[in-house]
Motif scaffolding. Structure first.
Motif, PDB file in Angstrom:
ATOM      1  N   ARG A  12       5.832 103.905 -17.144  1.00 20.38           N
ATOM      2  CA  ARG A  12       5.757 104.566 -18.453  1.00 20.38           C
ATOM      3  C   ARG A  12       6.998 105.434 -18.637  1.00 20.38           C
ATOM      4  NH1 ARG A  12       2.649 107.333 -14.799  1.00 20.38           N
ATOM      5  NH2 ARG A  12       3.433 109.438 -14.468  1.00 20.38           N
ATOM      6  N   VAL A  13       7.255 105.806 -19.882  1.00 22.73           N
ATOM      7  CA  VAL A  13       8.360 106.752 -20.121  1.00 22.73           C
ATOM      8  C   VAL A  13       7.807 108.141 -20.456  1.00 22.73           C
ATOM      9  CG1 VAL A  13       9.989 104.972 -20.864  1.00 22.73           C
ATOM     10  CG2 VAL A  13       8.566 106.099 -22.560  1.00 22.73           C
ATOM     11  N   GLN A  14       6.531 108.181 -20.917  1.00 19.46           N
ATOM     12  CA  GLN A  14       5.910 109.464 -21.262  1.00 19.46           C
ATOM     13  C   GLN A  14       5.431 110.146 -19.970  1.00 19.46           C
ATOM     14  OE1 GLN A  14       5.275 106.561 -22.517  1.00 19.46           O
ATOM     15  NE2 GLN A  14       5.554 106.679 -24.720  1.00 19.46           N
ATOM     16  N   ASP A  15       5.519 111.427 -19.933  1.00 23.40           N
ATOM     17  CA  ASP A  15       5.042 112.202 -18.788  1.00 23.40           C
ATOM     18  C   ASP A  15       5.516 111.599 -17.458  1.00 23.40           C
ATOM     19  OD1 ASP A  15       3.787 114.393 -17.657  1.00 23.40           O
ATOM     20  OD2 ASP A  15       1.979 113.239 -17.198  1.00 23.40           O
ATOM     21  N   HIS A  16       6.813 111.412 -17.364  1.00 24.47           N
ATOM     22  CA  HIS A  16       7.386 110.822 -16.155  1.00 24.47           C
ATOM     23  C   HIS A  16       8.420 111.809 -15.609  1.00 24.47           C
ATOM     24  CE1 HIS A  16       9.288 108.093 -13.437  1.00 24.47           C
ATOM     25  NE2 HIS A  16       8.481 107.105 -13.774  1.00 24.47           N
ATOM     26  N   PRO A  17       8.026 112.658 -14.648  1.00 26.29           N
ATOM     27  CA  PRO A  17       8.929 113.714 -14.196  1.00 26.29           C
ATOM     28  C   PRO A  17      10.272 113.188 -13.687  1.00 26.29           C
ATOM     29  CG  PRO A  17       6.725 114.093 -13.346  1.00 26.29           C
ATOM     30  CD  PRO A  17       6.702 112.756 -14.014  1.00 26.29           C
ATOM     31  N   ALA A  18      10.269 112.039 -12.964  1.00 29.89           N
ATOM     32  CA  ALA A  18      11.537 111.539 -12.413  1.00 29.89           C
ATOM     33  C   ALA A  18      12.483 111.150 -13.548  1.00 29.89           C
ATOM     34  CB  ALA A  18      11.266 110.342 -11.500  1.00 29.89           C
ATOM     35  N   LEU A  19      11.945 110.453 -14.547  1.00 36.21           N
ATOM     36  CA  LEU A  19      12.788 110.015 -15.660  1.00 36.21           C
ATOM     37  C   LEU A  19      13.281 111.218 -16.470  1.00 36.21           C
ATOM     38  CD1 LEU A  19      13.803 107.455 -17.158  1.00 36.21           C
ATOM     39  CD2 LEU A  19      11.777 107.632 -18.603  1.00 36.21           C
ATOM     40  N   SER A  20      12.392 112.155 -16.732  1.00 36.70           N
ATOM     41  CA  SER A  20      12.768 113.327 -17.537  1.00 36.70           C
ATOM     42  C   SER A  20      13.853 114.141 -16.833  1.00 36.70           C
ATOM     43  CB  SER A  20      11.553 114.226 -17.779  1.00 36.70           C
ATOM     44  OG  SER A  20      10.655 113.537 -18.587  1.00 36.70           O
ATOM     45  N   ARG A  21      13.649 114.324 -15.541  1.00 40.60           N
ATOM     46  CA  ARG A  21      14.634 115.119 -14.780  1.00 40.60           C
ATOM     47  C   ARG A  21      15.990 114.423 -14.770  1.00 40.60           C
ATOM     48  NH1 ARG A  21      14.199 118.341 -10.107  1.00 40.60           N
ATOM     49  NH2 ARG A  21      16.292 118.780  -9.381  1.00 40.60           N
ATOM     50  N   ALA A  22      15.972 113.091 -14.471  1.00 37.59           N
ATOM     51  CA  ALA A  22      17.230 112.355 -14.411  1.00 37.59           C
ATOM     52  C   ALA A  22      17.925 112.386 -15.767  1.00 37.59           C
ATOM     53  CB  ALA A  22      16.962 110.916 -13.976  1.00 37.59           C
ATOM     54  N   ALA A  23      17.162 112.167 -16.843  1.00 40.86           N
ATOM     55  CA  ALA A  23      17.761 112.091 -18.180  1.00 40.86           C
ATOM     56  C   ALA A  23      18.330 113.434 -18.613  1.00 40.86           C
ATOM     57  CB  ALA A  23      16.719 111.615 -19.179  1.00 40.86           C
ATOM     58  N   SER A  24      17.748 114.515 -18.104  1.00 34.55           N
ATOM     59  CA  SER A  24      18.227 115.834 -18.516  1.00 34.55           C
ATOM     60  C   SER A  24      19.550 116.172 -17.826  1.00 34.55           C
ATOM     61  CB  SER A  24      17.181 116.905 -18.205  1.00 34.55           C
ATOM     62  OG  SER A  24      17.112 117.079 -16.811  1.00 34.55           O
ATOM     63  N   GLU A  25      19.947 115.369 -16.820  1.00 38.29           N
ATOM     64  CA  GLU A  25      21.151 115.711 -16.048  1.00 38.29           C
ATOM     65  C   GLU A  25      22.235 114.649 -16.119  1.00 38.29           C
ATOM     66  OE1 GLU A  25      19.580 116.728 -12.203  1.00 38.29           O
ATOM     67  OE2 GLU A  25      18.503 118.453 -13.002  1.00 38.29           O
ATOM     68  N   GLY A  26      22.082 113.657 -17.033  1.00 44.33           N
ATOM     69  CA  GLY A  26      23.146 112.643 -17.168  1.00 44.33           C
ATOM     70  C   GLY A  26      22.587 111.276 -17.473  1.00 44.33           C
ATOM     71  N   PRO A  27      23.461 110.240 -17.438  1.00 49.28           N
ATOM     72  CA  PRO A  27      22.986 108.894 -17.732  1.00 49.28           C
ATOM     73  C   PRO A  27      22.041 108.375 -16.649  1.00 49.28           C
ATOM     74  CG  PRO A  27      25.332 108.876 -17.180  1.00 49.28           C
ATOM     75  CD  PRO A  27      24.904 110.309 -17.206  1.00 49.28           C
ATOM     76  N   VAL A  28      21.190 107.416 -17.055  1.00 51.59           N
ATOM     77  CA  VAL A  28      20.134 106.921 -16.164  1.00 51.59           C
ATOM     78  C   VAL A  28      20.162 105.402 -16.132  1.00 51.59           C
ATOM     79  CG1 VAL A  28      17.619 106.733 -15.886  1.00 51.59           C
ATOM     80  CG2 VAL A  28      18.615 108.879 -16.676  1.00 51.59           C
ATOM     81  N   LEU A  29      19.994 104.842 -14.946  1.00 52.03           N
ATOM     82  CA  LEU A  29      19.809 103.405 -14.784  1.00 52.03           C
ATOM     83  C   LEU A  29      18.338 103.208 -14.399  1.00 52.03           C
ATOM     84  CD1 LEU A  29      22.019 101.211 -14.911  1.00 52.03           C
ATOM     85  CD2 LEU A  29      22.272 101.438 -12.436  1.00 52.03           C
TER      86      LEU A  29
END
Ligand SMILES: Cc1cc2nc3c(=O)[nH]c(=O)nc-3n(C[C@H](O)[C@H](O)[C@H](O)COP(=O)(O)OP(=O)(O)OC[C@H]3O[C@@H](n4cnc5c(N)ncnc54)[C@H](O)[C@@H]3O)c2cc1C
Length: 443
Positions: A12-29
């Motif tokens: 999921r993309v909602q309520d996903h701490p790993a994705l949110s944290r990564a996205a807040s600090e730069g580009p994400v793969l």
């Protein structure tokens, strides 16, 4: 900094701490790796894979809408991640804790070791329990999106499941919404029948097993429903039950995984041909739908383990493959509970779970000419033998006798587990006599 977010049972993309944290600090793969060794393991099936495929399709769309579609790759995760690291300037891997089976947990450890050795930062972020996190915006990265291998190329045998729940987060959200809006009204899980549980139960398990909806999201929605339905007693059972099952899930996920090794059961129990109508109907229902209510699953496991003396691995593997919602942390704990819990009478419990015989009539058309009064134990009705000859088997065992023998074996062993609120009936007294035959409880 380029973060690679490695998805597994957190689709999921909602309520996903790993994705949110990564996205807040730069580009994400964002990457999902189909590992043939896991997808074709002894507890896997084509129905799991079909549900996964549907769910990944939706995750890819949701990620694309956030700015960067999902990158699908197949192979050994260390090799796949090493290639992506070499191609992009990946500096860290951010991921969710592993909640899969033993092999998945070993693989996770191997990837963590490799990442550290390769000089990558390795960050594991568990689900939060508070307010669900919003969907983050993602900076696009140029990388081919790829496709999943087919079930056939993974060597997964054909596995028709005509009434399977559809995968994908939107199906899960619709299920939650319908439970809280209408289906749950009057639901009393402790006394539900097989058919009322199917209709009125939450039915969230496959969506939760792949992390399509987070616990915090469900808890937040449930809290709103509770506030709205305050003072409506017809809703109390359903709302309380969901809250307590979510706690049970959290408990199962926090406990160590106990997963025995072996091969999946075959034979009458596995095929729904024991001649014990409720047991056969339950296996056939699970085969056709990928889902079964809790008490019927517990009964199936208990009959396999105690009455038929199959080993825990074979019982657990067969049920795991048939369950769309296979969640190793919950599943193997429940198999262990069934091995250590009460030895039920399958006919008496079957009558409770299907008092008017509708469940049996749905799954056992061979019994169409058996009157209601004899449906759960047709062998006790003299005319049944002629009516069922060549259509439905005689029982492979006398359930009363088999239960008595299983209890006698149990009495020679030390009961290990006495606090299961989900399994009804008297508890087994604590005593131990080491001599005599013992039921294998090796996990
Ligand atoms: C032998 C056996 C094997 C089982 N294997 C699985 C499995 O692989 N995956 C699985 O999700 N459930 C498993 N269960 C637990 C349970 O039967 C299912 O979660 C439930 O039937 C799913 O229906 P529901 O979504 O309507 O659940 P509800 O009863 O409405 O519960 C809501 C959610 O809470 C969680 N939950 C429910 N019961 C339990 C439990 N006892 N322990 C921990 N969490 C729970 C599930 O995520 C479920 O979706 C097993 C039970 C038994 C007896």
């Amino acid at each position: 900094m380029l973060s690679l977010v490695w998805f597994r049972r957190d689709l999921r993309v909602q309520d996903h701490p790993a994705l949110s944290r990564a996205a807040s600090e730069g580009p994400v793969l964002p990457v999902y790796i189909a590992d043939p060794a896991l997808l074709a393991g002894p507890d896997s099936s084509a129905r799991h894979f079909a549900f996964l495929e549907e769910s990944l399709r939706e995750l890819r769309e949701d990620l694309a809408a956030a700015g960067q579609p999902l990158i699908l790759r197949a192979g050994d995760p260390v090799e796949v991640l090493a290639r992506l690291k070499a191609k992009h300037r990946v500096t860290r891997i951010v991921t969710h804790p592993e909640t899969g089976n033993r092999a998945a947990r070993d693989r996770f450890t191997a990837v963590a070791d490799w990442a550290r050795e390769a000089g990558l930062e390795w960050l594991v972020l568990a689900e939060g329990q508070g307010v669900p996190l919003p969907v983050p915006m993602l900076e696009p990265v140029t990388e081919g999106t790829g496709v999943l291998p087919s079930a056939r190329s993974l060597g997964l045998p054909e596995d028709p499941c005509p009434n399977r729940q559809r995968g994908g987060r939107s199906a899960g959200l619709a299920m939650l919404a319908s439970y809280l809006a209408t289906r749950g009204q009057g639901h009393a899980p402790g006394s539900a029948t097989a058919l009322s549980a199917e209709r009125m139960g939450a039915r969230l398990s496959p969506y939760m097993a792949l992390g399509l909806i987070s616990m915090a999201e469900i808890r937040a929605t449930l809290a709103e429903a509770r506030a709205e339905r305050r003072g409506q007693p017809e809703w109390a059972g359903a709302l309380r039950a969901l809250a307590s099952q979510l706690n049970a899930r959290a408990g199962a996920h926090a406990a160590p995984l106990i997963q025995p090794e072996g091969t999946a059961a075959t034979g009458p129990w596995a095929e729904g041909a024991t001649g014990l109508p409720y047991v056969d109907a339950a296996i056939r229902a699970l085969k056709a739908t990928g889902w079964l209510d809790h008490r019927s699953r517990a009964l199936l496991a208990a009959v396999g383990l105690h009455h038929l003396r199959l080993d825990p691995a074979s019982v657990g593997l067969h049920l795991a493959r048939l369950s769309t919602d296979y969640d190793p942390a919950i599943h193997w704990r429940e198999i262990q509970r069934a091995a250590q819990g009460r030895i039920p009478d399958p006919v008496a419990l079957g009558r409770k779970l299907d008092p008017d015989g509708s469940f049996l009539r749905r799954w056992l058309p061979e019994l169409a000419r058996i009157p209601d009064a004899h449906l759960h134990a047709p062998w006790l009705w003299p005319r049944a033998r002629r009516l069922l000859a060549g259509r439905y088997p005689e029982p492979v065992l006398d359930p009363t006798q088999a239960a008595r023998e299983a209890r006698a074996i149990r009495a020679r062993m030390a009961p290990v587990h006495e606090d299961d609120p989900l399994i009804e009936g008297p508890r087994i007294p604590r005593r131990r006599r080491p001599d005599g035959p013992q039921l294998s409880l090796d996990f």
